[in-house]
Write an enzyme that holds these catalytic residues in place. Structure first.
Site, PDB file in Angstrom:
ATOM      1  N   SER B  49       0.818  -1.211   0.000  1.00  0.00           N
ATOM      2  CA  SER B  49       0.000   0.000   0.000  1.00  0.00           C
ATOM      3  C   SER B  49       0.855   1.265   0.000  1.00  0.00           C
ATOM      4  CB  SER B  49      -0.897   0.040   1.231  1.00  0.00           C
ATOM      5  OG  SER B  49      -1.696  -1.093   1.282  1.00  0.00           O
ATOM      6  N   CYS B 252      -9.581  -1.692   3.472  1.00  0.00           N
ATOM      7  CA  CYS B 252      -8.812  -0.523   3.069  1.00  0.00           C
ATOM      8  C   CYS B 252      -9.146  -0.085   1.640  1.00  0.00           C
ATOM      9  CB  CYS B 252      -7.322  -0.770   3.267  1.00  0.00           C
ATOM     10  SG  CYS B 252      -6.404   0.775   3.338  1.00  0.00           S
ATOM     11  N   PHE B 297      -7.148   8.137   1.536  1.00  0.00           N
ATOM     12  CA  PHE B 297      -8.468   8.410   1.001  1.00  0.00           C
ATOM     13  C   PHE B 297      -9.514   7.863   1.951  1.00  0.00           C
ATOM     14  CE2 PHE B 297      -5.644   8.706  -2.541  1.00  0.00           C
ATOM     15  CZ  PHE B 297      -6.117   9.795  -3.254  1.00  0.00           C
ATOM     16  N   HIS B 336      -7.212  -1.967   9.122  1.00  0.00           N
ATOM     17  CA  HIS B 336      -6.562  -3.244   8.874  1.00  0.00           C
ATOM     18  C   HIS B 336      -6.796  -4.264   9.983  1.00  0.00           C
ATOM     19  CE1 HIS B 336      -4.276  -2.318   5.201  1.00  0.00           C
ATOM     20  NE2 HIS B 336      -4.414  -1.075   5.636  1.00  0.00           N
ATOM     21  N   GLU B 338      -6.383  -7.309   9.931  1.00  0.00           N
ATOM     22  CA  GLU B 338      -5.380  -8.379   9.944  1.00  0.00           C
ATOM     23  C   GLU B 338      -4.173  -7.979  10.781  1.00  0.00           C
ATOM     24  OE1 GLU B 338      -5.708  -6.207   7.629  1.00  0.00           O
ATOM     25  OE2 GLU B 338      -3.741  -5.548   6.957  1.00  0.00           O
TER      26      GLU B 338
END
Ligand SMILES: Nc1ncnc2c1ncn2[C@@H]1O[C@H](COP(=O)(O)OP(=O)(O)O)[C@@H](O)[C@H]1O
Ligand SMILES: Nc1ncnc2c1ncn2[C@@H]1O[C@H](COP(=O)(O)OP(=O)(O)O)[C@@H](O)[C@H]1O
Ligand SMILES: [Mg+2]
Ligand SMILES: [Mg+2]
Lengths: 1111, 368
Positions: B49, B252, B297, B336, B338
């Site tokens: 990312s 995300c 964003f 996130h 995870e």
């Protein structure tokens, strides 16, 4: 948007209206000002929330016991019966047990077990009894951990020695013995041999209030970590801070150098630990508030095991609060009354809620401070029992910077990690020996490690010997290598970049001056000329992610500074640094009061201090907080920053004890508020002081100053023995000795001259001579605190009469206010002298004068033109806020103005008597003879308030943990000079129905004079039952034992030792024994009454106290 | 070790001096962002990312516990550079295989150390993420490069980081068949998905028809870099997949793409969320999760009124953190769950995905 983040459901509990907070009592090792900090925060928050707050704490030096912080403040012994009386009287709806340290927690449990809470329908909030038991009972805790699948060590629980033997057979040696419900690792030890095991198991069982120990496999050498967890009623959990110990497992966290955040854990490991901490919090069932969970990690395999959890706010939470800016205690108090984390705004960002995990962008190092030099007989080796008396914290952008800042914050004459004169102590030791020394954890170990690295000894060798993690050792090596580079240059050679590099590794100007053999002033000037100045960054809980308004700063050497401009007239208050014996919470009280008073009067206040335990280092105590070492360099940096951005009026140096006072002469003189540095010197410099007294015609004990033995002999030749010998410029009677002969004198002089512990504190030199004074025997000591302003107006704050005679350090003796035995005439003389001295020193603010009264003649012992240890006690006894008034006076107000304003009132004459008693670390150091003398050794104090001297004294004894018996056998063994006085005491004890046991001589004297002696004991080592056996058997309820002058004290010390070990109160002076008898008399004759400070102050003006001692 | 002096220049002209670390290069450019995690630097640096970005770590000591082969979040490093206050000279941890510096060098990533990262972070906080350049090149060149750096708006970074060919993970016999779109998927996510089923990770360009043809139990929309509007092909595919009633879970960028597929709008946050300590409220239970975040964003829930139920919000700034599509089997979160790095508070979302795939979760309602 469908929903808003800050939905307010207002869950603040409305079913409770009044809350009892139990404080932690006197400052002792393992429990210091951090609980004043947490308690003060809690009191404030709960009152803001509209609850009626009832506070119980025996410690008058605390800020929380200020009558302004609670609706009803009970300065009463922290004892179940007393608390029961308070509960019966006040009928609180709830008790908050998690903010008063182990003391508060254990008392809450006792109240629960005795059914008091049920009887009066009082709810435990924060943590309930089951949760407390699950965390504190080491066996239950272990079971609970196994239940939720946590890694734990092989162990077993024992309640007696035979059970312990069975467990150790299973667990094996070496093992650790860990008592339940203890404080600061008390009674804890690692045993490697069967003999050690038996001794330590017995000690551990005795230390546990429930006679329970956990015997566990030793994992000495693993890495030790702590996490601070918070939980709310909605079961939201957050971690506030992780802490990594530099010292591996086996050194109590309270005695370890610790670093926040954790440095050597990968995220995978950290998250595993975080998950565990939250699971533990839930399983133990702490409903709301903060807890501390300790873990050990195997350095080579990463195996994690749980060590313990403290289901309450702790020393580490205070540290975590200061380290992150997240006020754990304050939030814990709100959570306890029903708020959830998301409903509480983050004080610092204002915009975001408290339901987050702070992120920090700096490194915090804590280093403990020990007092081994005051406790001869201690080994100085650190272990699983905590021995430190205080701590410092420092903030830097990197570990080396924060570490070196922390070292110089300790105020032990060290300018950083060596690179100063003190390094010769370790540099002189051969490498092999030094490596062996490093294996033992001691306060000197970090300096030894540096010296080894500087000699080129491999990091791996240093790591193996010290048990320090390689990462930390390498960071220390960075300091060493930088030094080597700097050594080849000098101040003029450095580029701005090189300067910055050195400063970023934490080098102080004093270290650089040492390295380049120049002065600190030259170093500073050269550096500043190149534009390299300290920049102040902000502690903001969020690593700059959000804008923060809270001005909590630390210095570093970066590109930009964050101090915001201010136009208000500003006063800097220098704090008192780490707690130590002789300088503790009392001075923090004074600084905090000054800050409050000046803020109320419209000033901006700036606090400079480095003690993470204190209220003064709470970010909202002052307008701005600089968490900085109290050294010349660091204070000048703060002054510069304040002058750059604000309107600096001046600096207060006289409220933080000796620490800021010592800096006064080096600061810009025009900035020093209050009494001038010139006057401070006049009072501190013995020669000048003597001539002042002569000029004022105020008698002093005869004496003189000497820099060597012949000079000292000259003085004793002139004034005779006994004399008192002591170094100048020290506090707390450091290294002070009563000397009876030429031989003792030469020994004492030799010790002062030697490069020992004292050499490190300054040693003997022409500017630091030894003071030799005639020792006034059998004199009554008197302490006076008074106020004076610039116009010359003067007011006595309080006159305290000591219980013990002169020769027992004022900090270690009990004292009574108002003075019970001094004549009106003597008091008038004392007032007169005090006023004269204050005038002569042109005091602006507080002055403390000590006198010795002998046969009605008043001698002045010393004058301190600053706040003294007794200021908070006097303020509480009389209702006059001395420290606040003093601060205002220093900032220009007159006493008359303050009287009009209402801040200054007349002392409450009172229907009560106040007694202050000192608390010594006897139980922590059972091998140290705690006989009282001119060197101060107490760590804290308590206050007893009641109708008579006897009752107040009895309460003070009870609060100090030496409850006076009202029946049973009293063991009496007296020095010859005390026998006459002992006769009266013994007679009275017999009349009160108590029995007498005595040693031969004392017994003979007593029987000869008609006092029946029930039993005569043999000398130790002789045939028959001796005193120690008898004390051990539990047959004795009180010991009166006065030391035999300068002669052999072996028997006496064995007797006193037995008293400490078997929890029998010991009185070592006749004066204390006399008042104790009055106490026993009054205690058995009067009903127990508890009275709040507010009631005392209100009722004060009606009657006069009963001055009768009862004998 | 020789010291390589260097400087960082931002597009707005701010200059920071430091020392270069990692790969020996003239210059690195990218969008400068910050991250406030205290641990987990390797996971952050290797997270796809961060494609196109230069990562500033606010915590001053980076590299303390080294690096290893396990903690990679992507096969390659897509970030453009790292900015630290202090790179550890030596590391210490039983999990370490090499130093962070060695890892950077090996992956051709340059960094700069000795920077006043707090000054930089405060600057970015106020100015927003900015293009920047750092290296040993002269200041004027760095400035020029910074000014010409396009940043992450208007660029299809997904195409740069997505896998070229599909690959699988997990038990091949597992009855739950998950197809995961790789928009820049993190290894930890693949690991989690493999824990609940058999996963086929497919390129971002895979069409809806291809996916539906695989008859998956569920489709996962991964995290990834950059501006969601730059990936129209993925948006179209997602719309068809959700319409086809396939259980879908996004994280995300996946969350943003799902909202775009539904016709929603996304906007750029002033300086994004980049840290491991953000409080998020799960509205169904009221519970607060401490979350790992990395996005610039953000979904505008107003633009989806009536189409989705908001399930999670960020308590710091009240922005959207999660939604469930009304009448569909699709849900997504902005943060996130995870972790890797970060707290594990939100891993229940993977169980929710399982429940959705098993059909045991209804549509449109809030669920714990
Ligand atoms: N099994 C063990 N092996 C070695 N050291 C231990 C063990 N358990 C505890 N310790 C050490 O003893 C110290 C004190 O133990 P702890 O249970 O935390 O006591 P306290 O309740 O007084 O804080 C710890 O900080 C740790 O260094
Ligand atoms: N001349 C003296 N005769 C008897 N006792 C003394 C004399 N001088 C000092 N003392 C005792 O020693 C203690 C410590 O002395 P002091 O001057 O107050 O030192 P400090 O500055 O360390 O407090 C006093 O409290 C007092 O009990
Ligand atoms: Mg502990
Ligand atoms: Mg404990």
């Amino acid at each position: 948007m469908a929903a808003s983040g800050l939905v307010r459901t207002m869950p603040r509990r409305t079913d409770i209206h009044s809350i009892l907070i139990i404080g932690s009592g006197p400052i002792v090792i393992g429990q210091a000002c951090e609980f004043d900090y947490s308690g003060t925060q809690a009191c404030r928050v709960l009152r803001e929330e509209g609850y009626r707050v009832i506070l119980a704490n025996s410690n008058p030096a605390t800020i929380m016991t200020d009558p302004d912080f609670a609706d009803a403040t009970y300065i009463e012994p922290l004892d179940v019966d007393i608390l029961t009386a308070i509960i019966a009287k006040e009928r609180p709806d709830a008790v908050l047990p998690t903010l008063g340290g182990q003391t508060g927690l254990n008392l809450a449990m006792e109240l629960h077990h005795k059914g008091v809470l049920d009887r009066y329908e009082v709810e435990l909030i924060g943590a309930n009894a089951l949760a407390i038991a699950t965390a504190e009972d080491r066996g239950l805790f272990k079971q609970a951990m196994i239940e939720i699948g946590m890694g734990v060590l092989n162990s077993g629980v024992a309640h007696d020695l035979s059970e312990a033997q069975l467990v150790v057979a299973e667990v094996g040696l070496p093992c650790i013995i860990r008592p339940a419900y203890v404080l600061g690792g008390r009674g804890m030890g690692i045993a490697s041999t069967p003999e050690e095991f038996v001794r330590m198991a017995a000690f551990g069982l005795d230390a546990s209030p429930i006679t329970e120990v956990l015997i566990e496999k030793s994992i000495k050498g693993w890495k030790e970590y702590e996490l601070e967890v918070m939980r709310d009623t909605a079961d939201n959990c957050v971690i506030i801070c992780s802490i990594e110990n530099l010292d591996a497992m086996g050194v109590h966290t309270g005695d370890s150098i610790t670093v926040a955040p954790a440095q050597t854990l990968s995220d995978v490991e950290y998250q595993q630990m975080r998950d565990s901490a939250i699971a533990i919090m839930r399983r133990v069932g702490v409903e709301t508030g903060g807890s501390n969970v300790q873990f050990a990690v195997h350095p080579d395999t990463g195996e994690q095991v749980v060590i313990e959890m403290n289901p309450r706010v702790s020393r580490s939470s205070a540290l975590a609060s200061k380290a992150t800016g997240f006020p754990i205690a304050k939030i814990a108090a709100k959570l306890a009354v029903g708020y959830t984390l998301d409903e509480i705004p983050n004080d610092i960002t204002k915009m975001t809620p408290a339901s987050f995990e702070p992120s920090i962008d700096y490194v915090v190092t804590k280093i403990p401070r020990w007092a081994f030099e005051k406790l001869p007989g201690t080994s100085g080796v650190l272990g699983t029992q905590m021995q430190s008396v205080g701590e410092v914290m420092a903030i830097g952008r990197t570990f080396p910077e924060s570490f070196q800042k922390a070292v110089r914050s300790l105020e032990q004459g060290r300018a950083g990690l060596n690179c100063d004169a003190g390094e010769s102590l370790v540099d002189s030791i051969p490498t092999n020996e030094l490596i062996a020394l490093v294996e033992k954890p001691t306060p000197d170990r970090i300096f030894q490690v540096e010296s080894l690295l500087r000699r080129g000894v491999a990091e791996s060798v240093v790591c193996a010997a010290s048990g320090y993690d390689l990462w930390f050792v390498d960071q220390m090596l960075a300091i060493v290598q930088e030094r080597a580079e700097l050594a080849s240059l000098n101040a003029q050679d450095l580029t701005a970049r090189q300067w910055r590099r050195a400063k970023r590794l934490g080098f102080s100007d004093a270290q650089l001056a040492y390295l380049w053999d120049t002065t600190e002033a030259i170093v500073r000037a050269t550096r500043i000329a190149l534009g390299v100045t300290a920049t102040f960054k902000t502690v903001d809980t969020c690593a700059a992610e959000f804008d923060a308004n809270t001005p909590y700063h630390y210095s570093t050497y970066e590109d930009t500074d964050e101090v915001r401009p201010s136009t208000n007239p500003t006063v800097i208050i220098l704090g008192s640094g780490p707690n130590r014996i002789g300088q503790g919470i009392e001075f923090d009280y004074c600084c905090v009061h000054a800050s409050f008073a000046l803020r109320d009067a419209g000033f901006d206040t700036v606090m400079v201090n480095c003690n993470p335990e204190t209220v003064s280092t709470d970010y909202d105590t002052s307008s701005r907080l600089y968490f900085e070492p109290l050294t010349h360099e660091d204070v000048l940096n703060v002054i510069d920053a304040e002058q750059r951005t604000g309107n600096l009026l001046g600096i207060i140096v006289s409220l933080g004890g000796q620490t800021p006072l010592k800096l006064a002469s080096e600061l810009p003189q025009e900035l020093v508020l209050g009494t001038s540095p010139e006057s401070i010197d006049l009072a501190e410099d013995r020669e000048r002081w003597n001539s002042l007294c002569a000029q004022l015609d105020i008698p002093q004990p005869a004496g003189g100053t000497a820099v060597n033995l012949p000079q000292a002999m000259d003085i004793t030749g002139r004034i005779g023995y006994p004399v008192l010998v002591r170094p100048s410029y020290v506090l707390g009677g450091r290294a002070m000795k009563i000397v009876y002969s030429n031989d003792e004198l030469s020994a004492a002089m030799a010790e002062l001259a030697a490069d020992g512990a004292l050499g490190r504190e300054g040693g003997l030199s022409a500017d630091r001579p030894v003071l030799v004074d005639r020792f006034l025997e059998e004199a009554i000591e008197v302490d006076v605190d008074a106020l004076r302003d610039a116009s010359g107006a003067f007011q006595i704050g309080g006159i305290m009469e000591h219980v013990e005679e002169a020769g027992v350090h004022s900090g270690d003796s009990a004292c009574v206010l108002p003075p019970p035995t001094l004549s009106a005439q003597t008091l008038a003389v004392i007032e007169e002298y005090t006023a004269q001295i204050a005038d002569a020193l042109d005091v602006r603010g507080l002055i403390n004068v000590q006198y010795a009264v002998r046969n009605g003649q008043v001698f002045v012992i010393e004058a301190n033109p600053r706040a003294s240890r007794t200021v908070p006690f006097v303020a509480k006894a009389t209702g006059v806020p001395l420290a606040k008034v003093a601060a205002r006076v220093m900032a220009g107000a007159t006493l008359a103005e303050l009287r009009v304003e209402g801040l200054l009132c007349d002392p409450v004459p009172g229907d009560h008597v106040s007694v202050k008693e000192a608390v010594l670390p006897a139980s922590r150091f059972p091998d140290v003879d705690m006989v009282l003398g001119p060197e101060m050794r107490s760590t804290g104090e308590v206050m007893g308030i009641d109708r008579t001297v006897g009752l107040a004294f009895a309460k003070a004894q009870m609060a100090a943990g030496n409850t006076l018996p009202t029946s049973g056998m009293v063991f009496v063994s007296l020095a010859d000079r005390d026998k006459l006085a002992g006769l009266t005491v013994a007679k009275r004890l017999v009349e009160l129905g108590m029995g007498i046991v005595a040693t031969n001589g004392t017994a003979a004297y007593l029987s000869d004079h008609g006092v029946p002696v029930d039993q005569v004991v043999a000398k130790i080592g002789e045939e028959g039952v001796n005193a120690v056996d008898l004390i051990a058997s539990g047959a004795i309820s009180l010991i009166i034992n006065t030391p035999k002058g300068s002669g052999s004290r072996a028997d006496g010390s064995a007797i006193r030792h037995a008293g400490v070990v078997h929890h029998v109160s010991v009185l070592t002076t006749m004066s204390a024994a006399r008042v104790a008898v009055a106490g026993i008399n009054d205690w058995s004759a009067h009903r127990l009454e508890v009275t709040s400070l507010q009631e005392h102050h209100a009722a004060g003006r009606e009657t006069n106290p009963q001055m009768d001692l009862g004998i | 070790m020789t010291i390589r002096d260097g400087a960082l220049v931002l597009a707005d002209g701010e200059i920071f001096e430091g020392e270069l670390i990692g790969a020996d290069q003239e210059m690195a450019t990218g969008e400068v962002v910050f991250n406030t995690v205290l641990s987990g630097y390797q996971e952050v640096i290797t997270d796809p990312s961060y494609a196109g970005q230069i990562i500033t770590f606010t915590y001053p000591h980076i590299g303390n516990y080294g690096a290893n082969a396990i903690d990679f979040e992507g096969k390659k490093i897509h970030a453009r550079g790292v900015i630290v206050r202090d790179l550890s000279r030596r590391h210490s941890n039983w999990r370490a295989q090499y130093s962070l510096d060695a890892m950077l060098t090996q992956h051709g990533l340059m960094g700069i150390a000795g920077i006043d990262t707090r000054r930089l972070t405060r600057h970015l906080r106020d100015a927003g993420a900015l293009p920047g350049a750092f290296g040993s090149a002269p200041e004027a060149e760095l400035r020029h490069a910074a000014n010409n750096e396009p940043g992450t708006t208007g660029v299809d970074l997904v195409a740069q980081v997505s896998t070229d060919v599909a690959y699988t993970s997990g038990d091949p016999l597992h009855p739950t068949r998950i197809v995961a779109y790789d928009f820049g998927i993190k290894t930890t996510i693949v690991r989690h998905l493999a824990g609940i089923g058999h996963v086929t990770v497919v390129p971002a360009s895979t069409t809806a028809a291809q996916i539906v043809a695989m008859a998956p139990s569920g489709v996962f929309l991964s995290n990834g870099p950059g501006d969601p509007e730059m990936v129209p092909y993925a948006i179209n595919a997602i719309r068809d997949i959700v319409d086809a009633g396939v259980p879908t879970f996004g994280i995300c960028l996946g969350h943003q793409l799902l909202s775009q597929a539904l016709g929603g709008l996304t906007f750029k946050l002033p300086f994004g969320h980049h840290g491991g300590n953000h409080p998020v409220r799960h509205l169904a239970t009221g519970r607060i999760e401490i979350t790992s975040q990395n996005h610039n964003f953000c979904v505008d829930p107003e633009s989806l009124a009536g189409l989705v139920d908001v399930t999670h919000i960020n308590l710091n700034d009240n922005t959207n953190e999660g939604m469930r599509v009304c009448g569909k089997q699709a849900f997504s979160v902005q943060y996130h769950p995870e972790a890797g790095p970060g707290p594990h508070d939100s891993r229940y979302l993977f169980d929710m995905f399982t429940a959705t795939m098993n059909g045991s979760v209804g549509t449109g309602a809030h669920h714990a």
